[in-house]
Structure formats: C-alpha cells, structure tokens
Design a protein around this motif. Sequence first.
Motif, PDB file in Angstrom:
ATOM      1  N   GLU A 133     -36.961 -10.743 -24.411  1.00  0.00           N
ATOM      2  CA  GLU A 133     -36.149 -11.565 -23.477  1.00  0.00           C
ATOM      3  C   GLU A 133     -36.467 -10.834 -22.129  1.00  0.00           C
ATOM      4  N   ALA A 134     -36.493  -9.645 -21.872  1.00  0.00           N
ATOM      5  CA  ALA A 134     -36.713  -9.010 -20.649  1.00  0.00           C
ATOM      6  C   ALA A 134     -38.055  -9.567 -19.906  1.00  0.00           C
ATOM      7  N   GLU A 135     -38.887  -9.487 -20.862  1.00  0.00           N
ATOM      8  CA  GLU A 135     -40.307  -9.964 -20.293  1.00  0.00           C
ATOM      9  C   GLU A 135     -40.244 -11.571 -19.855  1.00  0.00           C
ATOM     10  N   ASP A 136     -39.806 -12.260 -20.479  1.00  0.00           N
ATOM     11  CA  ASP A 136     -39.422 -13.547 -20.199  1.00  0.00           C
ATOM     12  C   ASP A 136     -38.660 -13.954 -18.919  1.00  0.00           C
ATOM     13  N   VAL A 137     -37.562 -13.102 -18.832  1.00  0.00           N
ATOM     14  CA  VAL A 137     -37.017 -13.412 -17.669  1.00  0.00           C
ATOM     15  C   VAL A 137     -37.615 -12.845 -16.430  1.00  0.00           C
ATOM     16  N   SER A 138     -38.513 -11.619 -16.570  1.00  0.00           N
ATOM     17  CA  SER A 138     -39.361 -11.213 -15.559  1.00  0.00           C
ATOM     18  C   SER A 138     -40.193 -12.230 -15.061  1.00  0.00           C
ATOM     19  N   ASP A 173     -27.958 -16.531 -17.355  1.00  0.00           N
ATOM     20  CA  ASP A 173     -28.296 -17.599 -17.934  1.00  0.00           C
ATOM     21  C   ASP A 173     -28.680 -17.492 -19.354  1.00  0.00           C
ATOM     22  N   ARG A 174     -29.680 -16.321 -19.460  1.00  0.00           N
ATOM     23  CA  ARG A 174     -29.967 -16.217 -20.940  1.00  0.00           C
ATOM     24  C   ARG A 174     -28.965 -15.642 -21.736  1.00  0.00           C
ATOM     25  N   LEU A 175     -28.263 -14.803 -21.205  1.00  0.00           N
ATOM     26  CA  LEU A 175     -27.150 -14.399 -22.071  1.00  0.00           C
ATOM     27  C   LEU A 175     -26.132 -15.550 -22.661  1.00  0.00           C
ATOM     28  N   GLU A 179     -25.376 -20.860 -27.362  1.00  0.00           N
ATOM     29  CA  GLU A 179     -26.675 -21.903 -28.422  1.00  0.00           C
ATOM     30  C   GLU A 179     -27.905 -21.656 -27.578  1.00  0.00           C
ATOM     31  N   PRO A 180     -28.862 -21.648 -28.390  1.00  0.00           N
ATOM     32  CA  PRO A 180     -30.431 -21.429 -27.638  1.00  0.00           C
ATOM     33  C   PRO A 180     -30.356 -22.620 -26.898  1.00  0.00           C
ATOM     34  N   ASN A 181     -29.780 -23.877 -27.045  1.00  0.00           N
ATOM     35  CA  ASN A 181     -30.050 -25.179 -26.104  1.00  0.00           C
ATOM     36  C   ASN A 181     -28.988 -24.905 -24.988  1.00  0.00           C
TER      37      ASN A 181
END
Length: 190
Positions: free
Chosen positions: A45-50, A85-87, A183-185
């Motif tokens: 998740e951290a890689e995606d956010v980065s 946003d991710r959380l 939720e993921p969406n």
Amino acid sequence: MGDKETVQLIKQMNLGSRQSFDQFYEAFIPFVFQIAYEILGDYTEAEDVSQDVFLEVLQKIDQYNPNKGSIKAWLAVKTKSRCLDRLRKKKPILVNRLEKIALGKEKGADLEFLEQIEKRIILDALNHLPPEQREAIIRSYFNGETHREIAGAMKKPLGSIKSLIRYGLNNLRKQKSIVHWTEPNGGDGK
C-alpha cells in the motif's frame, strides 16, 4: 540533495525534463515511502501511495511554491492526504491499524496522527456498540489506558476486558459507518 539542487530540478521539471523528474524521484522516494509506510503499515500500500504521489508531482509540479514551505513539507502533505484517502477506502488496513492501536502496538507520532484520522471515522460506530464494549475501547484506544487499568476501573477481570475489546473491534468491523468509509470502492456503490 540541497535546496538549490532541488529548486533547479523543479525548474527543469516545469520545462518537461524527464531526466530531472527521474533525479527528483530518486532523491525523494525514500522520504515519501517512509511517511506512507508509517501511516499505512503495509509495504504494498505504501508503494502504491508513493507512486500516486509522484504521478501527481509529475502532473502538478507547477503548483509547488517555495515561498509556502520546503519541498519535503509539500511532499509530506501530499503523501499524508493520499494515505488518508487510502485508509478510508481500504477496510483491512483500517481494521488492522485499529487493532494494533487497541493492543498498544502503535506509539509516538504515528499514534497521534492516526488518532486524528481514525477518531472521526469510528466515533459514530462506537455509539452503536454495547456500553461495556464501547467503554473498554474508549479507555484503551482514546484514553491510552492499559488493559489492567481498565479492568480496575471497570471492576472486571483482565480476561473480560480483553474480550470486550476484541468483541468491540469485531462489532466495529460490522458497522455500516466503518464499512462505508473503508470499502475498497470508497463506499460509493460503484
């Protein structure tokens, strides 16, 4: 990398220099990743956010104003915003973080930052828990009391307090207000 070098890279990036962006990325990816990982507690998740942060930087580097703060401050704000946003969109991350906090595995600045985010998300859901579960979670999560302190205050055995917290967290997982935010969406039904 010094401030002068960074300013020069930004100027070149504004002119469309891919090489300058690559240098900028290499210089600041460890910083951005560290913030994301500390907030999310998940490597992928951290890689995606980065990656999302640097994509935004590539598209909006002209929005950086050195008079309003350092490049690191600008990147930190972008990273924290993306993590929030991710959380909100990822239930497993949020629930895992809540469990770590409730069990006392989070500390320091991470806990303070997460508390600000997560308090708003879970306050409504807490109101729907049975009173003893709510009290145990509030004492542990919000007040920072140890399980032993909670047991003394609530006049219950230590094992009962641990069960109340565990069942309370399970009930929070089922709360629509938590699910909606996580939720993921993004809870938008799409």
